[in-house]
Design an enzyme around this catalytic site. Structure first.
Site, PDB file in Angstrom:
ATOM      1  N   THR A 181       0.842  -1.202   0.000  1.00 16.86           N
ATOM      2  CA  THR A 181       0.000   0.000   0.000  1.00 16.86           C
ATOM      3  C   THR A 181       0.875   1.249   0.000  1.00 16.86           C
ATOM      4  OG1 THR A 181      -1.835  -1.079   1.085  1.00 16.86           O
ATOM      5  CG2 THR A 181      -1.613   1.277   1.500  1.00 16.86           C
ATOM      6  N   ARG A 209     -14.100  -7.887   0.192  1.00 18.71           N
ATOM      7  CA  ARG A 209     -13.311  -7.477   1.374  1.00 18.71           C
ATOM      8  C   ARG A 209     -12.760  -6.043   1.223  1.00 18.71           C
ATOM      9  NH1 ARG A 209      -7.915  -5.580   2.495  1.00 18.71           N
ATOM     10  NH2 ARG A 209      -7.413  -6.160   4.614  1.00 18.71           N
ATOM     11  N   GLY A 211     -10.212  -3.267   3.354  1.00 17.52           N
ATOM     12  CA  GLY A 211      -9.278  -3.129   4.472  1.00 17.52           C
ATOM     13  C   GLY A 211      -9.375  -1.760   5.127  1.00 17.52           C
ATOM     14  N   ASP A 212      -8.287  -1.371   5.773  1.00 13.63           N
ATOM     15  CA  ASP A 212      -8.277  -0.107   6.517  1.00 13.63           C
ATOM     16  C   ASP A 212      -8.037   1.122   5.648  1.00 13.63           C
ATOM     17  OD1 ASP A 212      -5.663  -1.225   6.064  1.00 13.63           O
ATOM     18  OD2 ASP A 212      -4.852   0.397   7.294  1.00 13.63           O
ATOM     19  N   THR A 232      -0.108   1.288   6.608  1.00 10.00           N
ATOM     20  CA  THR A 232      -0.050   0.101   5.749  1.00 10.00           C
ATOM     21  C   THR A 232       0.092  -1.114   6.653  1.00 10.00           C
ATOM     22  OG1 THR A 232       1.193  -1.088   4.053  1.00 10.00           O
ATOM     23  CG2 THR A 232       2.466   0.401   5.445  1.00 10.00           C
ATOM     24  N   GLY A 233      -0.600  -2.181   6.321  1.00 13.15           N
ATOM     25  CA  GLY A 233      -0.497  -3.370   7.160  1.00 13.15           C
ATOM     26  C   GLY A 233      -1.742  -4.224   7.066  1.00 13.15           C
ATOM     27  N   GLY A 235      -5.010  -4.860   7.410  1.00 15.61           N
ATOM     28  CA  GLY A 235      -6.103  -3.917   7.560  1.00 15.61           C
ATOM     29  C   GLY A 235      -7.110  -4.251   8.639  1.00 15.61           C
TER      30      GLY A 235
HETATM   31  N1  ASP Z   1      -3.671  -2.140   4.602  1.00 14.17           N
HETATM   32  C1  ASP Z   1      -3.984  -2.758   3.341  1.00 14.17           C
HETATM   33  C2  ASP Z   1      -5.250  -3.558   3.466  1.00 14.17           C
HETATM   34  O1  ASP Z   1      -5.459  -4.189   4.485  1.00 14.17           O
HETATM   35  C3  ASP Z   1      -2.914  -3.653   2.845  1.00 14.17           C
HETATM   36  C4  ASP Z   1      -1.561  -3.019   2.729  1.00 14.17           C
HETATM   37  O2  ASP Z   1      -1.188  -2.217   3.556  1.00 14.17           O
HETATM   38  O3  ASP Z   1      -0.836  -3.353   1.766  1.00 14.17           O
HETATM   39  O4  ASP Z   1      -6.021  -3.565   2.525  1.00 14.17           O
END
Ligand code: ASP
Length: 315
Positions: A181, A209, A211-212, A232-233, A235
């Site tokens: 991300t 789905r 994410g965050d 990023t992480g 989510g």
């Molecule tokens: N945070 C993003 C998600 O969960 C994924 C990512 O950080 O690459 O969609």
């Protein structure tokens, strides 16, 4: 990397960017990957810095930086986004203006070239904060935003990652071992802050789905009274922790530095089971990042002449 003598003075403007966190270790990143990611991060820093150095807004700067990374296939956003289980790309993005706390976000967009531009259009040209799926792309067309075939986003490497995930019946994080991300936070010469985040989400995601990254308060938050955050992480954990808002709340109500607040919230997210990282800046000119993974693709620049790109654990 430069670290000029006046690096400690309060800068007139700041910019911090990320291109994802994860098992980013020197032994696992090829020289080609390293060079490609570095070039992308430097181009994004350049685009955002140019806006800020010319007296432009933090909002324009974060959008400019993120759009560069959306076009760069090294990152999981825009072109180069990961594939869903069904082999298409569904893009999520958000943006927030710390001056007014206006925000816009989109989830599951499939045809808009720059998802962050669509998030901004939602903020500025609709009465809403969040749009999803076909409706988000319809709004993008009505706003005259550039449209592309969904196949434009896909790359052979992302296809390989999806195939590997299916063949190994692996968990999404086992395949690429990192999140890709992208995000940017900035403070402009007026002292206003802004944040933006853009992603393809997780390889093999299904059932719509989300994410965050497009969730205001989780993956993105900006408030002139505290700070601007992009995450990023994993989510699901970032949503549960309310990571971006939680960091700003600690700064605002507890008077913590950005670094203290970010480290505490990332530790709490880790306790829930969530890995990843955040970038933060604020009206004081402080710039910070924090991650609980071995590395995070990241960079920062300021009016003091700082210009840094780093990949691995605290360097
Ligand atoms: N945070 C993003 C998600 O969960 C994924 C990512 O950080 O690459 O969609």
């Amino acid at each position: 990397m430069t670290s000029p003598a006046n690096a400690q003075e309060r800068p007139k403007w700041t910019l911090v960017i990320h291109g994802g966190a994860g098992i980013i270790e020197k032994s696992r990143v090829t020289p080609e990957q390293e060079a490609g990611v570095r070039t992308g991060l430097e181009a994004a820093l350049e685009a955002g810095s140019k806006v800020l150095a010319n007296g432009g807004s933090a909002l324009d700067a974060v959008q400019a930086a993120v759009q560069v990374l959306e076009d760069d296939p090294h990152f999981n956003a825009g072109r180069g986004a990961v594939f869903t289980w069904d082999g298409i790309n569904e893009l999520d993005s958000s943006i927030m203006d710390g001056r007014t706390r206006a925000a816009g976000s989109i989830a599951g967009s499939t045809t808009t070239r720059h998802p962050v531009a669509l998030a901004r259009a939602v903020m500025e040209h609709s009465p809403h904060v969040m749009l999803s799926g076909a409706g988000a792309d319809q709004f993008a067309r009505e706003q005259g935003l550039e449209q592309v075939e969904n196949s434009w986003f896909g790359t052979p490497e992302r296809r390989r990652q999806l195939d590997e995930l299916k063949a190994r019946q692996a968990n999404w994080f086992d395949v690429d071992l990192k999140y890709g991300t992208v995000g940017a936070v900035a403070m402009d010469s007026q002292g206003n802050v802004a944040a933006a985040t853009s992603t393809g989400g997780l390889t093999g995601k299904r059932w719509g789905r989300i994410g965050d990254s497009p969730i205001i308060g989780a993956g993105t938050y900006a408030d002139n009274r505290a700070c601007a955050v992009s995450a990023t992480g994993a989510g699901e954990y970032f949503i549960r922790e309310g990571v971006a808002h939680e960091i700003c709340a600690r700064v605002r109500f507890k008077g913590e530095t950005l670094k203290q607040a970010a480290d505490t919230v990332m530790a709490e997210t880790r306790e829930l089971g969530g890995t990843g990282g955040v970038i933060v800046t604020g009206p004081t000119g402080e710039m910070a990042w924090s991650f609980n993974t071995p590395g995070m693709y990241r960079g920062k620049a300021s009016s003091n002449g700082e210009r840094v790109v780093e990949f691995y654990g605290e360097q």
